[in-house]
Scaffold this motif. Sequence first.
Motif, short mmCIF file in Angstrom:
data_model
loop_
_atom_site.label_atom_id
_atom_site.label_comp_id
_atom_site.label_asym_id
_atom_site.label_seq_id
_atom_site.Cartn_x
_atom_site.Cartn_y
_atom_site.Cartn_z
N VAL A 183 6.09 5.33 1.37
CA VAL A 183 5.53 4.23 0.61
C VAL A 183 6.27 2.94 0.97
O VAL A 183 7.51 2.89 0.95
CB VAL A 183 5.66 4.48 -0.91
N ALA A 184 5.52 1.90 1.31
CA ALA A 184 6.12 0.61 1.65
C ALA A 184 6.83 0.02 0.44
O ALA A 184 6.41 0.21 -0.70
CB ALA A 184 5.06 -0.34 2.16
N SER A 185 7.95 -0.71 0.68
CA SER A 185 8.74 -1.24 -0.42
C SER A 185 7.98 -2.26 -1.24
O SER A 185 8.31 -2.50 -2.41
CB SER A 185 10.02 -1.86 0.13
N ASN A 186 6.97 -2.91 -0.66
CA ASN A 186 6.19 -3.91 -1.40
C ASN A 186 4.88 -3.36 -1.93
O ASN A 186 4.02 -4.12 -2.39
CB ASN A 186 5.95 -5.15 -0.53
N ALA A 187 4.68 -2.05 -1.86
CA ALA A 187 3.46 -1.43 -2.37
C ALA A 187 3.53 -1.25 -3.88
O ALA A 187 4.61 -1.08 -4.45
CB ALA A 187 3.22 -0.08 -1.70
N ALA A 188 2.36 -1.30 -4.53
CA ALA A 188 2.26 -0.97 -5.95
C ALA A 188 1.94 0.52 -6.07
O ALA A 188 1.33 1.11 -5.18
CB ALA A 188 1.17 -1.80 -6.61
N ILE A 189 2.37 1.13 -7.18
CA ILE A 189 2.16 2.57 -7.38
C ILE A 189 1.19 2.79 -8.53
O ILE A 189 1.39 2.25 -9.64
CB ILE A 189 3.48 3.30 -7.68
N ILE A 190 0.13 3.53 -8.29
CA ILE A 190 -0.84 3.87 -9.33
C ILE A 190 -0.26 5.00 -10.17
O ILE A 190 0.03 6.09 -9.67
CB ILE A 190 -2.17 4.30 -8.69
N THR A 191 -0.06 4.74 -11.46
CA THR A 191 0.59 5.72 -12.33
C THR A 191 -0.40 6.58 -13.10
O THR A 191 -0.06 7.67 -13.55
CB THR A 191 1.54 5.02 -13.32
N SER A 192 -1.62 6.08 -13.29
CA SER A 192 -2.67 6.89 -13.93
C SER A 192 -4.03 6.37 -13.51
O SER A 192 -4.19 5.19 -13.17
CB SER A 192 -2.54 6.85 -15.46
N SER A 193 -5.01 7.28 -13.53
CA SER A 193 -6.36 6.91 -13.11
C SER A 193 -7.36 7.86 -13.76
O SER A 193 -7.20 9.09 -13.70
CB SER A 193 -6.48 6.99 -11.59
N THR A 194 -8.37 7.29 -14.43
CA THR A 194 -9.43 8.10 -15.01
C THR A 194 -10.78 7.46 -14.66
O THR A 194 -10.88 6.25 -14.50
CB THR A 194 -9.31 8.18 -16.55
#
Length: 208
Positions: free
Chosen positions: A1-12
């Motif tokens: 994962v790139a250091s400037n990437a955002a992380i999706i923590t939940s998805s419905t």
Amino acid sequence: VASNAAIITSSTGRVSIERSGELWAVAAGMSMNVGQVMVTGTDGFAEMNLPDGSHLEIFPNSRFAYRANQFSLRDAIDLFLGRIKFHIQKVTKDDPSIRVNSPTAVISVRGTVFDVEVDPSQTTRVSVDEGAVAVRHRLMPGSEVLLHPGESIEVMEGVPLADLCPLRPLDTDGWSRLGLHVSAQRRGQLRTSLFRPGIRRAGLARID
């Protein structure tokens, strides 16, 4: 994962990332890279964390780009349509404020909780829960407006911020105090967002 990437923590529901003109479904744990666009469907909802610890809630029928301006650390989100709730991590006074862009507004923050909503007419509504948010018109010259907790503003294409005025909140009896005899059904048809606490807007909805 790139250091400037955002992380999706939940998805419905339907939540997708645009890639080469196609929509690819996402799931919790996946990353969203700089320049990518997310789209949520009518039942879609997602949450994501930014590298600085800020947290976003993305609501249905939304479309936004994560750091569309890849060369600016200030420009975090470009919201094209829909609604996002921002929980922005507090920064020091030496750090630059974070910006959220919409078709009609530029919103600058330094650690706060607020909502940004863009409707199909490109009107942008900014509502503040905590902290302070500075809003300026993206398409027209003029000074910015500073919003505090409980305040909101709607930024419309072709209407300068200087023309916006605060409106007092109305409860159910507020209609009568203004001399407006409106049925409950008709109230539901009106744009009642105009009468929420702290909102500022250039005019009132017409009542036929």
